[in-house]
Design a protein around this motif. Structure first.
Motif, PDB file in Angstrom:
ATOM      1  N   LEU A  13       0.813  -1.221   0.000  1.00 32.22           N
ATOM      2  CA  LEU A  13       0.000   0.000   0.000  1.00 32.22           C
ATOM      3  C   LEU A  13       0.840   1.261   0.000  1.00 32.22           C
ATOM      4  CD1 LEU A  13      -1.763  -2.104   2.258  1.00 32.22           C
ATOM      5  CD2 LEU A  13      -3.302  -0.708   0.890  1.00 32.22           C
TER       6      LEU A  13
ATOM      7  N   GLN B 253       2.316   0.823  -3.970  1.00 32.27           N
ATOM      8  CA  GLN B 253       1.065   0.761  -4.731  1.00 32.27           C
ATOM      9  C   GLN B 253       1.145   0.063  -6.085  1.00 32.27           C
ATOM     10  OE1 GLN B 253      -1.127   4.406  -4.560  1.00 32.27           O
ATOM     11  NE2 GLN B 253      -1.120   4.383  -2.364  1.00 32.27           N
TER      12      GLN B 253
ATOM     13  N   LEU C  88       6.021  -1.408   5.630  1.00 31.75           N
ATOM     14  CA  LEU C  88       4.670  -1.950   5.771  1.00 31.75           C
ATOM     15  C   LEU C  88       4.555  -3.297   5.049  1.00 31.75           C
ATOM     16  CD1 LEU C  88       1.774  -1.440   6.824  1.00 31.75           C
ATOM     17  CD2 LEU C  88       1.254  -0.478   4.595  1.00 31.75           C
TER      18      LEU C  88
ATOM     19  N   ASP D 191       5.884  -5.876   7.273  1.00 28.29           N
ATOM     20  CA  ASP D 191       4.926  -6.179   8.342  1.00 28.29           C
ATOM     21  C   ASP D 191       3.797  -7.055   7.825  1.00 28.29           C
ATOM     22  OD1 ASP D 191       6.453  -4.642   9.936  1.00 28.29           O
ATOM     23  OD2 ASP D 191       5.116  -2.912   9.988  1.00 28.29           O
ATOM     24  N   LEU D 192       3.331  -6.742   6.597  1.00 36.88           N
ATOM     25  CA  LEU D 192       2.223  -7.519   6.033  1.00 36.88           C
ATOM     26  C   LEU D 192       2.664  -8.944   5.711  1.00 36.88           C
ATOM     27  CD1 LEU D 192       0.468  -4.877   3.739  1.00 36.88           C
ATOM     28  CD2 LEU D 192      -0.245  -5.699   5.975  1.00 36.88           C
TER      29      LEU D 192
ATOM     30  N   LEU E  30       2.734 -10.737   8.967  1.00 35.56           N
ATOM     31  CA  LEU E  30       1.363 -10.957   9.416  1.00 35.56           C
ATOM     32  C   LEU E  30       0.704 -12.104   8.641  1.00 35.56           C
ATOM     33  CD1 LEU E  30      -0.699  -9.652  11.339  1.00 35.56           C
ATOM     34  CD2 LEU E  30      -1.561  -8.386   9.389  1.00 35.56           C
TER      35      LEU E  30
ATOM     36  N   TYR F  81      -8.513 -11.448   5.419  1.00 35.56           N
ATOM     37  CA  TYR F  81      -8.046 -10.723   6.604  1.00 35.56           C
ATOM     38  C   TYR F  81      -7.503  -9.351   6.205  1.00 35.56           C
ATOM     39  CZ  TYR F  81      -5.371  -9.933  10.911  1.00 35.56           C
ATOM     40  OH  TYR F  81      -4.852  -9.413  12.060  1.00 35.56           O
TER      41      TYR F  81
ATOM     42  N   VAL G 276      -8.110  -7.884   3.172  1.00 38.03           N
ATOM     43  CA  VAL G 276      -9.161  -7.143   2.456  1.00 38.03           C
ATOM     44  C   VAL G 276     -10.071  -6.428   3.458  1.00 38.03           C
ATOM     45  CG1 VAL G 276     -11.195  -7.379   0.987  1.00 38.03           C
ATOM     46  CG2 VAL G 276      -9.109  -8.603   0.410  1.00 38.03           C
ATOM     47  N   ASP G 277     -10.337  -7.086   4.611  1.00 36.42           N
ATOM     48  CA  ASP G 277     -11.168  -6.466   5.646  1.00 36.42           C
ATOM     49  C   ASP G 277     -10.560  -5.158   6.136  1.00 36.42           C
ATOM     50  OD1 ASP G 277     -12.990  -8.459   5.537  1.00 36.42           O
ATOM     51  OD2 ASP G 277     -12.228  -9.572   7.273  1.00 36.42           O
ATOM     52  N   ARG G 278      -9.245  -5.065   6.089  1.00 33.99           N
ATOM     53  CA  ARG G 278      -8.577  -3.862   6.613  1.00 33.99           C
ATOM     54  C   ARG G 278      -8.270  -2.835   5.540  1.00 33.99           C
ATOM     55  NH1 ARG G 278      -8.445  -7.872   9.470  1.00 33.99           N
ATOM     56  NH2 ARG G 278      -8.143  -7.862  11.731  1.00 33.99           N
ATOM     57  N   TYR G 279      -7.897  -3.310   4.355  1.00 35.99           N
ATOM     58  CA  TYR G 279      -7.458  -2.372   3.321  1.00 35.99           C
ATOM     59  C   TYR G 279      -8.348  -2.343   2.087  1.00 35.99           C
ATOM     60  CZ  TYR G 279      -3.195  -1.875   6.053  1.00 35.99           C
ATOM     61  OH  TYR G 279      -2.310  -1.604   7.049  1.00 35.99           O
ATOM     62  N   GLY G 280      -9.379  -3.179   2.059  1.00 35.48           N
ATOM     63  CA  GLY G 280     -10.284  -3.165   0.906  1.00 35.48           C
ATOM     64  C   GLY G 280      -9.741  -3.963  -0.271  1.00 35.48           C
TER      65      GLY G 280
ATOM     66  N   TYR H  88      -8.563  -2.953  -2.749  1.00 34.90           N
ATOM     67  CA  TYR H  88      -7.366  -2.290  -3.276  1.00 34.90           C
ATOM     68  C   TYR H  88      -6.101  -3.103  -2.998  1.00 34.90           C
ATOM     69  CZ  TYR H  88      -4.412   1.541  -4.662  1.00 34.90           C
ATOM     70  OH  TYR H  88      -3.499   2.305  -5.315  1.00 34.90           O
TER      71      TYR H  88
END
Lengths: 180, 164
Positions: free
Chosen positions: B52, B55, B66, B69-70, B73, B90, B92-96, B98
């Motif tokens: 993100l 991009q 990040l 970290d992802l 995770l 998991y 998609v729930d946080r970042y959509g 996108y």
């Protein structure tokens, strides 16, 4: 002449594109940058978290603290230059809203020194040292701020530092509505 | 290596760098999982997840903090027993949507998926109608009124003069 009309099509396409570009430029002028990702967290309850305090004399933060009053959760870090730019505006905002801070992926001593130098406008300060809570909120850069309503739901997300226009145009009207 | 001429040495260095470039990955050894099967799944999944910050890179390619970290995770989710779809959801729930480099087909992404096809159809239609018009044009020319006597004589004269 009737069958010549497709020749005008490229001209038409050109003007449609020009119109589209102008529209996007105007939106960008109003702060809608193409690299900003629309948040899926809007109108959803704030994620579950419980973070340790940064300072001895100020509480940390957990999901339950976000109930009962409108709260602005600000993710920041001492290594983040735009956070420094945003700091004076946040200090002003602290008079209007319950402002709490989450220190995102930072050394505690660096964050403490930063606050000692610039001032500490926060009602609570928590450490998110591995950035996990940040990810749960959908943070992808600092600073980011989340306005939480009385029921603990996220109502607004600010990506990047607040500008005076963001505050007067978006945040203040929303605050008035949520405080009703 | 004194006998190697400078250009040759330059090429050798370039070749070496190219080889290195092919093996450069963002995933650090200490991020990798012990279980090679899980690690392979994590690698495959993270190729489809967008960083993100940058991009246009996947989190598998990106050196951004990040992205790291992802990746970690994602591996935690897999170790916890998530299926590939659950681990993706998991994020998609946080970042959509996108966050997916291969976005799903739904109402909000219709333009993305159907747009190019529509443009292609329009282009084919334009090309066909153009080709048909040209074909009609030649037919119409062939069916034009025959030359009258004066015109034939002039044409013959012109052709003759060109032959010289």
């Amino acid at each position: 002449m009737m069958r010549r009309w497709p020749l005008l099509l490229p001209v038409l396409v050109f003007f449609v594109l020009v119109g589209f570009f102008i529209w996007r430029l105007v939106l960008m002028g109003q702060g809608d940058m193409p690299n900003m990702i629309p948040s899926v967290m809007i109108d959803k309850p704030a994620p579950d978290f419980e973070l340790p305090p940064l300072l001895l004399n100020k509480p940390g933060l957990k999901t339950g603290d976000l109930q009962g009053r409108v709260t602005l959760v600000n993710f920041f870090a001492s290594w983040c230059v735009p956070c420094r730019v945003e700091h004076p505006l946040l200090s002003q905002l602290a008079e209007r809203v319950n402002l709490v801070g989450i220190v995102y992926k930072d050394k505690p001593e660096a964050a403490r020194a930063w606050l000692a130098q610039l001032g500490d406008p926060y009602q609570a300060l928590a450490q998110d040292s591995d950035g996990h809570t940040g990810i749960d909120f959908g943070v992808y850069g600092v600073p980011e701020s989340y306005l939480i309503d009385k029921h603990g739901r996220i109502r607004y997300k600010q990506v990047g530092p607040f500008t005076p226009e963001d505050i007067s145009g978006k945040l203040v009207p929303l605050l008035a509505e949520l405080n009703k | 290596m004194m006998w190697i001429k400078a250009p040759v040495r330059g090429l050798a260095v370039l070749a070496f760098l190219l080889v290195l470039q092919g093996t450069a990955v963002a995933v650090q050894p200490n991020e990798m999982l012990q279980d090679p099967k899980l690690e392979a799944r994590a690698r495959e999944l993270s190729k489809d997840l967008r960083c993100l910050v940058c991009q246009n890179q996947s989190i598998d390619d990106s050196d951004a903090d990040l992205a790291k970290d992802l990746r970690i995770l994602l591996r935690k989710r897999l170790v916890a027993g998530d299926s590939d779809a659950q681990a993706k959801q998991y994020l998609v729930d946080r970042y959509g949507d996108y966050v997916l480099l291969d976005p799903p087909f739904k109402a909000s992404t219709v333009v993305l998926w159907v747009g190019p096809l529509l443009l292609l159809l329009v282009a084919v239609w334009l090309a066909l109608s153009y080709a048909r018009r040209r074909a009609l044009g030649t037919v119409a020319d062939a069916q034009a009124a025959p030359l009258n006597e004066g015109e034939s004589r002039r044409l013959a004269a012109l052709l003759k003069s060109e032959d010289k």
